[in-house]
Design a protein around this motif. Structure first.
Motif, PDB file in Angstrom:
ATOM      1  N   TYR A 141       0.834  -1.205   0.000  1.00 45.90           N
ATOM      2  CA  TYR A 141       0.000   0.000   0.000  1.00 45.90           C
ATOM      3  C   TYR A 141       0.868   1.253   0.000  1.00 45.90           C
ATOM      4  N   VAL A 142       1.884   1.289   0.859  1.00 44.14           N
ATOM      5  CA  VAL A 142       2.754   2.469   0.933  1.00 44.14           C
ATOM      6  C   VAL A 142       3.502   2.636  -0.390  1.00 44.14           C
ATOM      7  N   ALA A 143       3.949   1.538  -0.998  1.00 45.18           N
ATOM      8  CA  ALA A 143       4.637   1.623  -2.290  1.00 45.18           C
ATOM      9  C   ALA A 143       3.713   2.184  -3.360  1.00 45.18           C
ATOM     10  N   GLN A 144       2.439   1.849  -3.301  1.00 46.64           N
ATOM     11  CA  GLN A 144       1.481   2.377  -4.267  1.00 46.64           C
ATOM     12  C   GLN A 144       1.312   3.893  -4.094  1.00 46.64           C
ATOM     13  N   LEU A 169       3.633   5.925  -3.209  1.00 46.55           N
ATOM     14  CA  LEU A 169       4.858   6.581  -3.688  1.00 46.55           C
ATOM     15  C   LEU A 169       4.891   6.462  -5.211  1.00 46.55           C
ATOM     16  N   ASP A 170       4.018   7.187  -5.861  1.00 43.87           N
ATOM     17  CA  ASP A 170       3.801   7.049  -7.295  1.00 43.87           C
ATOM     18  C   ASP A 170       4.444   8.163  -8.116  1.00 43.87           C
ATOM     19  N   GLY A 171       5.404   8.874  -7.566  1.00 43.35           N
ATOM     20  CA  GLY A 171       6.062   9.930  -8.315  1.00 43.35           C
ATOM     21  C   GLY A 171       5.764  11.319  -7.813  1.00 43.35           C
ATOM     22  N   ARG A 172       4.833  11.452  -6.882  1.00 39.36           N
ATOM     23  CA  ARG A 172       4.557  12.787  -6.338  1.00 39.36           C
ATOM     24  C   ARG A 172       5.770  13.279  -5.549  1.00 39.36           C
ATOM     25  N   HIS A 196      13.669   3.993  -0.503  1.00 38.27           N
ATOM     26  CA  HIS A 196      14.872   3.962  -1.338  1.00 38.27           C
ATOM     27  C   HIS A 196      14.608   3.229  -2.654  1.00 38.27           C
ATOM     28  N   SER A 197      13.844   2.138  -2.587  1.00 39.11           N
ATOM     29  CA  SER A 197      13.579   1.373  -3.806  1.00 39.11           C
ATOM     30  C   SER A 197      12.674   2.139  -4.781  1.00 39.11           C
ATOM     31  N   ARG A 198      11.921   3.115  -4.280  1.00 37.56           N
ATOM     32  CA  ARG A 198      11.012   3.886  -5.143  1.00 37.56           C
ATOM     33  C   ARG A 198      11.559   5.274  -5.473  1.00 37.56           C
ATOM     34  N   GLY A 199      12.788   5.576  -5.049  1.00 40.46           N
ATOM     35  CA  GLY A 199      13.396   6.864  -5.368  1.00 40.46           C
ATOM     36  C   GLY A 199      13.061   7.971  -4.388  1.00 40.46           C
ATOM     37  N   TYR A 200      12.785   7.626  -3.142  1.00 41.05           N
ATOM     38  CA  TYR A 200      12.425   8.601  -2.113  1.00 41.05           C
ATOM     39  C   TYR A 200      13.385   8.500  -0.935  1.00 41.05           C
ATOM     40  N   THR A 201      13.400   9.550  -0.140  1.00 43.88           N
ATOM     41  CA  THR A 201      14.000   9.485   1.195  1.00 43.88           C
ATOM     42  C   THR A 201      12.852   9.627   2.181  1.00 43.88           C
ATOM     43  N   VAL A 202      13.055   9.121   3.390  1.00 45.11           N
ATOM     44  CA  VAL A 202      12.002   9.202   4.402  1.00 45.11           C
ATOM     45  C   VAL A 202      12.601   9.728   5.698  1.00 45.11           C
ATOM     46  N   GLN A 203      11.819  10.587   6.367  1.00 44.54           N
ATOM     47  CA  GLN A 203      12.216  11.132   7.666  1.00 44.54           C
ATOM     48  C   GLN A 203      11.007  11.138   8.568  1.00 44.54           C
ATOM     49  N   LEU A 204      11.252  10.959   9.863  1.00 41.16           N
ATOM     50  CA  LEU A 204      10.192  11.073  10.853  1.00 41.16           C
ATOM     51  C   LEU A 204      10.170  12.515  11.332  1.00 41.16           C
ATOM     52  N   ASN A 205       9.106  13.248  11.006  1.00 45.29           N
ATOM     53  CA  ASN A 205       8.944  14.639  11.422  1.00 45.29           C
ATOM     54  C   ASN A 205       7.747  14.736  12.339  1.00 45.29           C
ATOM     55  N   GLN A 206       7.986  14.746  13.630  1.00 48.74           N
ATOM     56  CA  GLN A 206       6.984  14.839  14.689  1.00 48.74           C
ATOM     57  C   GLN A 206       5.932  13.753  14.554  1.00 48.74           C
TER      58      GLN A 206
END
Length: 180
Positions: free
Chosen positions: A128-131, A133-136, A158-168
């Motif tokens: 679901y999360v991978a879906q 991450l569709d390029g937005r 990383h596999s979908r071309g994104y970085t992720v951070q926990l912000n609050q």
């Protein structure tokens, strides 16, 4: 000589004679501010010192991990020798072309060179999360009830071309610049 009055006696006891209260209050406020400033400066100094020690230990842990990931097909690092958090180890491993797999039975982390990172992506929620991450350019995911851990989200991002951070309260997925 003036006559005694209750008001005169009270003013003498309270320090109102000849500017006594004004001098005491001003000196007291100055001393209080000085002590407060000393506490603030000491607190900031201690916080900066502790922060620098933590960063130094983290950089040393990353340096030791990079030394172990020197091109071998497999590398093993026992939990006891490992001073890094899992997200730090995961990002270091991926940056050097390794996949990270925790092995709780053997009490070690296993790094495989060139293998796809699949250790953290077995959760059905990952699809679901991978879906999403569709390029937005930016996607936010509420962190309060998310069943995926940060390392799992890092692998997925990383596999979908994104970085992720926990912000609050949110995990923020940000698209790599220049990625189609």
């Amino acid at each position: 000589m003036t006559a005694w009055t209750p008001a005169a006696d009270a003013s003498y006891v309270l320090g109102f004679h000849r500017g006594g209260l004004t001098q005491n209050v001003a000196g007291s406020n100055f001393m209080t501010l000085g002590v407060l400033a000393a506490f603030v400066v000491t607190g900031i100094s201690v916080a900066l010192f502790v922060r620098s020690r933590i960063d130094k230990r983290r950089r040393a842990g990353i340096r030791l991990l990079v030394q172990r990931l020197d091109g071998r097909p497999l590398a093993y690092v026992p939990y006891a020798e490992f001073a890094l958090s899992v997200p730090d180890a995961l990002s270091t491993a991926q940056a050097h072309g390794y996949a990270l797999t925790p092995n709780p039975v053997a009490l070690r982390y296993e790094f495989a060179r060139g293998a796809p990172q699949t250790a953290f992506t077995g959760n059905p929620r990952a699809a679901y999360v991978a879906q999403m991450l569709d390029g937005r350019p930016l996607y936010r995911l509420a962190a309060a009830f998310e069943e995926l851990s940060l390392p799992e989200l890092m692998v997925l991002a990383h596999s979908r071309g994104y970085t992720v951070q926990l912000n609050q309260r949110y995990y923020e997925f940000v698209r790599y610049p220049g990625r189609p």
